[in-house]
Design a protein around this motif. Structure first.
Motif, mmCIF file in Angstrom:
data_model
loop_
_atom_site.group_PDB
_atom_site.id
_atom_site.type_symbol
_atom_site.label_atom_id
_atom_site.label_comp_id
_atom_site.label_asym_id
_atom_site.label_seq_id
_atom_site.Cartn_x
_atom_site.Cartn_y
_atom_site.Cartn_z
ATOM 1 N N THR A 1 -10.006 4.064 -0.704
ATOM 2 C CA THR A 1 -8.751 4.459 -0.685
ATOM 3 C C THR A 1 -8.286 5.817 -1.282
ATOM 4 O O THR A 1 -7.623 6.604 -0.583
ATOM 5 N N GLU A 2 -8.910 5.907 -2.574
ATOM 6 C CA GLU A 2 -8.688 7.206 -3.273
ATOM 7 C C GLU A 2 -9.454 8.504 -2.256
ATOM 8 O O GLU A 2 -8.841 9.490 -2.158
ATOM 9 N N GLU A 3 -10.568 8.087 -1.754
ATOM 10 C CA GLU A 3 -11.209 9.006 -0.908
ATOM 11 C C GLU A 3 -10.360 9.237 0.301
ATOM 12 O O GLU A 3 -10.450 10.477 0.606
ATOM 13 N N ARG A 4 -9.735 8.392 0.770
ATOM 14 C CA ARG A 4 -8.982 8.666 2.123
ATOM 15 C C ARG A 4 -7.797 9.096 1.963
ATOM 16 O O ARG A 4 -6.988 9.436 2.778
ATOM 17 N N GLY A 5 -7.167 9.405 0.535
ATOM 18 C CA GLY A 5 -5.997 9.759 0.146
ATOM 19 C C GLY A 5 -4.883 8.525 0.529
ATOM 20 O O GLY A 5 -3.852 8.919 0.760
ATOM 21 N N LEU A 6 -5.306 7.270 0.402
ATOM 22 C CA LEU A 6 -4.228 6.265 0.761
ATOM 23 C C LEU A 6 -3.820 5.892 -0.543
ATOM 24 O O LEU A 6 -4.506 5.938 -1.664
ATOM 25 N N ASP A 7 -2.312 5.610 -0.608
ATOM 26 C CA ASP A 7 -2.013 5.011 -1.915
ATOM 27 C C ASP A 7 -2.216 3.604 -1.969
ATOM 28 O O ASP A 7 -1.673 2.763 -1.536
ATOM 29 N N SER A 8 -3.136 3.215 -2.799
ATOM 30 C CA SER A 8 -3.241 1.884 -3.224
ATOM 31 C C SER A 8 -3.255 1.465 -4.613
ATOM 32 O O SER A 8 -3.952 1.923 -5.631
ATOM 33 N N GLU A 9 -2.159 0.719 -4.945
ATOM 34 C CA GLU A 9 -1.978 -0.029 -6.250
ATOM 35 C C GLU A 9 -2.671 -1.311 -6.192
ATOM 36 O O GLU A 9 -1.781 -2.130 -7.112
ATOM 37 N N ALA A 10 -3.440 -1.655 -5.332
ATOM 38 C CA ALA A 10 -3.751 -3.195 -5.259
ATOM 39 C C ALA A 10 -4.230 -3.684 -6.523
ATOM 40 O O ALA A 10 -5.097 -2.944 -7.068
ATOM 41 N N SER A 11 -3.993 -4.901 -6.792
ATOM 42 C CA SER A 11 -4.686 -5.522 -7.882
ATOM 43 C C SER A 11 -5.248 -6.901 -7.187
ATOM 44 O O SER A 11 -5.205 -7.066 -6.009
ATOM 45 N N LEU A 12 -6.077 -7.556 -8.123
ATOM 46 C CA LEU A 12 -6.647 -8.879 -7.668
ATOM 47 C C LEU A 12 -5.717 -9.990 -7.244
ATOM 48 O O LEU A 12 -5.988 -10.477 -6.042
ATOM 49 N N VAL A 13 -4.527 -9.978 -7.471
ATOM 50 C CA VAL A 13 -3.459 -10.737 -7.199
ATOM 51 C C VAL A 13 -3.039 -10.411 -5.635
ATOM 52 O O VAL A 13 -2.821 -11.489 -4.949
#
Length: 85
Positions: free
Chosen positions: A66-78
């Protein structure tokens, strides 16, 4: 029966996230700096119980993609799994 661990937990939230962002299993495996296999990713997506260590590897790989694609991901395991080991 009550002591038996349920192994098939149905499609996991990670599956929907990956579909939404157009990320396939190979991209996660390729982006992983740890040992992550296609089989582990597929098991996680289908809802087969995977270890906490594999869950963390998948999360780290997802963050890389997601960082490489410029996507905003604050995903966690939950956010990725509806069960925790």
């Amino acid at each position: 029966m009550s002591d038996e661990i349920q192994r098939d937990l149905g499609s996991q939230p990670i599956n929907e996230l990956l579909k939404k962002w157009g990320i396939d299993n190979h991209e996660l495996v390729e982006a992983s700096k740890e040992q992550l296999t296609h089989k582990q990713v597929q098991k996680a997506r289908k809802g087969r119980r995977v270890t906490a260590n594999i869950q963390k590897k998948i999360l780290n790989a997802l963050k890389s993609v997601t960082e490489e694609r410029g996507l905003d991901s604050e995903a966690s395991l939950v956010d990725l799994f509806n069960y925790r080991n």
